[in-house]
Design a protein around this motif. Structure first.
Motif, mmCIF file in Angstrom:
data_model
loop_
_atom_site.group_PDB
_atom_site.id
_atom_site.type_symbol
_atom_site.label_atom_id
_atom_site.label_comp_id
_atom_site.label_asym_id
_atom_site.label_seq_id
_atom_site.Cartn_x
_atom_site.Cartn_y
_atom_site.Cartn_z
ATOM 1 N N TYR A 1 44.174 118.430 92.781
ATOM 2 C CA TYR A 1 43.704 119.357 93.799
ATOM 3 C C TYR A 1 44.820 120.268 94.341
ATOM 4 O O TYR A 1 44.554 121.176 95.111
ATOM 5 C CB TYR A 1 43.076 118.596 94.966
ATOM 6 C CG TYR A 1 41.726 118.007 94.651
ATOM 7 C CD1 TYR A 1 41.581 116.647 94.386
ATOM 8 C CD2 TYR A 1 40.600 118.807 94.616
ATOM 9 C CE1 TYR A 1 40.336 116.111 94.101
ATOM 10 C CE2 TYR A 1 39.342 118.272 94.334
ATOM 11 C CZ TYR A 1 39.229 116.930 94.077
ATOM 12 O OH TYR A 1 37.998 116.388 93.797
ATOM 13 N N THR A 2 46.052 119.972 93.959
ATOM 14 C CA THR A 2 47.226 120.717 94.467
ATOM 15 C C THR A 2 47.253 120.766 95.988
ATOM 16 O O THR A 2 47.617 121.777 96.594
ATOM 17 C CB THR A 2 47.300 122.149 93.885
ATOM 18 O OG1 THR A 2 46.169 122.905 94.310
ATOM 19 C CG2 THR A 2 47.388 122.101 92.387
ATOM 20 N N SER A 3 46.847 119.666 96.607
ATOM 21 C CA SER A 3 46.913 119.573 98.063
ATOM 22 C C SER A 3 48.140 118.774 98.463
ATOM 23 O O SER A 3 48.560 117.860 97.761
ATOM 24 C CB SER A 3 45.654 118.891 98.604
ATOM 25 O OG SER A 3 45.484 117.620 97.995
ATOM 26 N N LEU A 4 48.702 119.124 99.617
ATOM 27 C CA LEU A 4 49.925 118.472 100.089
ATOM 28 C C LEU A 4 49.562 117.427 101.129
ATOM 29 O O LEU A 4 49.422 117.710 102.315
ATOM 30 C CB LEU A 4 50.879 119.525 100.650
ATOM 31 C CG LEU A 4 51.358 120.521 99.588
ATOM 32 C CD1 LEU A 4 52.128 121.659 100.231
ATOM 33 C CD2 LEU A 4 52.206 119.823 98.530
ATOM 34 N N ASN A 5 49.382 116.200 100.660
ATOM 35 C CA ASN A 5 48.918 115.114 101.506
ATOM 36 C C ASN A 5 50.031 114.526 102.366
ATOM 37 O O ASN A 5 49.759 113.939 103.410
ATOM 38 C CB ASN A 5 48.345 113.989 100.643
ATOM 39 C CG ASN A 5 47.240 114.458 99.726
ATOM 40 O OD1 ASN A 5 47.466 115.262 98.814
ATOM 41 N ND2 ASN A 5 46.035 113.962 99.918
ATOM 42 N N TYR A 6 51.261 114.648 101.897
ATOM 43 C CA TYR A 6 52.382 113.973 102.553
ATOM 44 C C TYR A 6 53.497 114.974 102.817
ATOM 45 O O TYR A 6 53.858 115.756 101.943
ATOM 46 C CB TYR A 6 52.890 112.837 101.670
ATOM 47 C CG TYR A 6 51.790 111.920 101.182
ATOM 48 C CD1 TYR A 6 51.339 111.974 99.873
ATOM 49 C CD2 TYR A 6 51.189 111.027 102.051
ATOM 50 C CE1 TYR A 6 50.316 111.159 99.435
ATOM 51 C CE2 TYR A 6 50.163 110.202 101.621
ATOM 52 C CZ TYR A 6 49.726 110.278 100.311
ATOM 53 O OH TYR A 6 48.709 109.467 99.884
ATOM 54 N N TRP A 7 54.037 114.922 104.027
ATOM 55 C CA TRP A 7 55.082 115.853 104.440
ATOM 56 C C TRP A 7 56.254 115.104 105.057
ATOM 57 O O TRP A 7 56.069 114.120 105.778
ATOM 58 C CB TRP A 7 54.534 116.817 105.491
ATOM 59 C CG TRP A 7 53.514 117.773 104.976
ATOM 60 C CD1 TRP A 7 52.226 117.502 104.586
ATOM 61 C CD2 TRP A 7 53.680 119.188 104.803
ATOM 62 N NE1 TRP A 7 51.592 118.645 104.183
ATOM 63 C CE2 TRP A 7 52.459 119.700 104.306
ATOM 64 C CE3 TRP A 7 54.741 120.074 105.016
ATOM 65 C CZ2 TRP A 7 52.276 121.052 104.012
ATOM 66 C CZ3 TRP A 7 54.552 121.421 104.738
ATOM 67 C CH2 TRP A 7 53.334 121.889 104.236
ATOM 68 N N GLY A 8 57.456 115.585 104.780
ATOM 69 C CA GLY A 8 58.623 115.136 105.506
ATOM 70 C C GLY A 8 58.688 115.830 106.850
ATOM 71 O O GLY A 8 57.925 116.744 107.138
ATOM 72 N N GLN A 9 59.622 115.426 107.654
ATOM 73 C CA GLN A 9 59.692 115.916 109.035
ATOM 74 C C GLN A 9 60.271 117.325 109.134
ATOM 75 O O GLN A 9 60.118 117.967 110.164
ATOM 76 C CB GLN A 9 60.522 114.951 109.896
ATOM 77 C CG GLN A 9 62.019 115.143 109.835
ATOM 78 C CD GLN A 9 62.646 114.655 108.547
ATOM 79 O OE1 GLN A 9 61.970 114.201 107.627
ATOM 80 N NE2 GLN A 9 63.966 114.736 108.471
ATOM 81 N N GLY A 10 60.906 117.806 108.102
ATOM 82 C CA GLY A 10 61.502 119.137 108.142
ATOM 83 C C GLY A 10 62.932 119.112 108.619
ATOM 84 O O GLY A 10 63.325 118.250 109.423
ATOM 85 N N ALA A 11 63.720 120.051 108.122
ATOM 86 C CA ALA A 11 65.121 120.158 108.515
ATOM 87 C C ALA A 11 65.452 121.618 108.745
ATOM 88 O O ALA A 11 65.158 122.464 107.891
ATOM 89 C CB ALA A 11 66.029 119.582 107.435
ATOM 90 N N LEU A 12 66.048 121.897 109.883
ATOM 91 C CA LEU A 12 66.459 123.273 110.184
ATOM 92 C C LEU A 12 67.743 123.589 109.428
ATOM 93 O O LEU A 12 68.734 122.858 109.553
ATOM 94 C CB LEU A 12 66.680 123.452 111.678
ATOM 95 C CG LEU A 12 67.235 124.816 112.117
ATOM 96 C CD1 LEU A 12 66.275 125.945 111.767
ATOM 97 C CD2 LEU A 12 67.563 124.814 113.603
ATOM 98 N N VAL A 13 67.707 124.674 108.665
ATOM 99 C CA VAL A 13 68.900 125.178 107.998
ATOM 100 C C VAL A 13 69.186 126.565 108.548
ATOM 101 O O VAL A 13 68.323 127.446 108.489
ATOM 102 C CB VAL A 13 68.724 125.222 106.476
ATOM 103 C CG1 VAL A 13 69.986 125.782 105.825
ATOM 104 C CG2 VAL A 13 68.403 123.829 105.935
ATOM 105 N N THR A 14 70.359 126.730 109.076
ATOM 106 C CA THR A 14 70.782 128.003 109.651
ATOM 107 C C THR A 14 71.800 128.645 108.724
ATOM 108 O O THR A 14 72.753 127.979 108.272
ATOM 109 C CB THR A 14 71.400 127.791 111.039
ATOM 110 O OG1 THR A 14 70.426 127.157 111.888
ATOM 111 C CG2 THR A 14 71.821 129.113 111.656
ATOM 112 N N VAL A 15 71.574 129.910 108.429
ATOM 113 C CA VAL A 15 72.532 130.667 107.629
ATOM 114 C C VAL A 15 73.355 131.530 108.573
ATOM 115 O O VAL A 15 72.827 132.446 109.211
ATOM 116 C CB VAL A 15 71.832 131.530 106.570
ATOM 117 C CG1 VAL A 15 72.875 132.332 105.780
ATOM 118 C CG2 VAL A 15 71.009 130.655 105.647
ATOM 119 N N SER A 16 74.623 131.212 108.666
ATOM 120 C CA SER A 16 75.501 131.930 109.591
ATOM 121 C C SER A 16 76.956 131.665 109.203
ATOM 122 O O SER A 16 77.298 130.582 108.703
ATOM 123 C CB SER A 16 75.254 131.453 111.025
ATOM 124 O OG SER A 16 76.176 132.049 111.907
ATOM 125 N N SER A 17 77.791 132.653 109.448
ATOM 126 C CA SER A 17 79.218 132.491 109.179
ATOM 127 C C SER A 17 79.927 131.833 110.354
ATOM 128 O O SER A 17 81.103 131.511 110.280
ATOM 129 C CB SER A 17 79.848 133.849 108.883
ATOM 130 O OG SER A 17 79.594 134.744 109.929
#
Lengths: 105, 118
Positions: B102-118
């Motif tokens: 079904y190409t459904s996303l049943n399970y997710w991780g909590q997520g991680a913030l990635v910041t692009v900056s010098s």
């Protein structure tokens, strides 16, 4: 590339009311491959509906999905306080719509 | 039960490569497909790409020239590499998995913030 357009952007309703969210695709989508997700602030999305109309495990019966071709709908029959959130449709495990925010009126 | 957790640096310099790992705990790792999704601050979800157990991958056309997703079935991990990052790549990055049919996303991780900056 299939583009999904969700409407409205924001839906202002009261608890107990019915919510109808639309997802329109730029090309025909097989019904097996349209899913809906709910996201609350600061959380990962949660799968609500897959295969256009199949409720995911643990999803209450007040959530239902329908549609075919290019037009799909998520209906929440009677809004509960915990249903005020963002909702996204997704096709073929790929592109998402831009989201509909269901907010308290 | 399936659990996912993103790991990797929270800060990446412009023009460098963003590398993230998703650690999966699942009894059915081979039965699912595995995805990366991102969400810029205050914005919607953007699909990055997915990989099957076989290693076959598919990518968002808008990111295709910069992205690579791979999988290590022996450790139940899958990986994201995004080259030549800019500030526009700053986002919460989610890994997710689900039903290949079904190409459904049943399970997710909590997520991680990635910041692009010098």
């Amino acid at each position: 590339e299939v583009v999904l357009a969700q409407s409205p952007a924001t839906l202002s309703l009261s608890p107990g009311e019915r919510a109808t969210l639309s997802c329109r695709a730029s090309q025909t989508i097989d019904n097996n491959y349209l899913a809906w997700y709910q996201q609350k602030f600061g959380q990962a999305p949660r799968l609500l509906i897959y295969g256009t109309s199949i409720r995911a495990t643990g999803i209450p019966e007040r959530f239902s999905g329908s549609g075919s071709g290019t037009d799909f709908t998520l209906t929440i029959s009677r809004l509960e306080p915990e249903d005020f959130a963002l909702y996204y449709c997704q096709q073929y495990g790929m592109s998402f719509g831009q989201g509909t925010k269901v907010e308290t009126k | 039960q399936v659990q996912l957790q993103v790991s990797g640096p929270g800060l990446v310099k412009p023009s460098e490569t963003l590398s993230l790992t998703c650690n999966v705990s699942s009894d059915s790792f081979s039965n699912y497909f595995w995805s990366w999704i991102r969400q810029p601050p205050g914005r919607g979800l953007e699909w990055i790409g997915y990989v099957f157990y076989s290693g076959s991958a598919n990518y968002n056309p808008s990111l295709k020239t910069r992205v690579g997703i791979s999988i290590d079935t022996s450790t139940q991990q899958f990986f994201l590499k995004l080259k030549s990052v800019t500030a526009a790549d700053t986002a919460v990055y989610f890994c997710a998995g689900g039903n290949s049919w079904y190409t459904s996303l049943n399970y997710w991780g909590q997520g991680a913030l990635v910041t692009v900056s010098s």
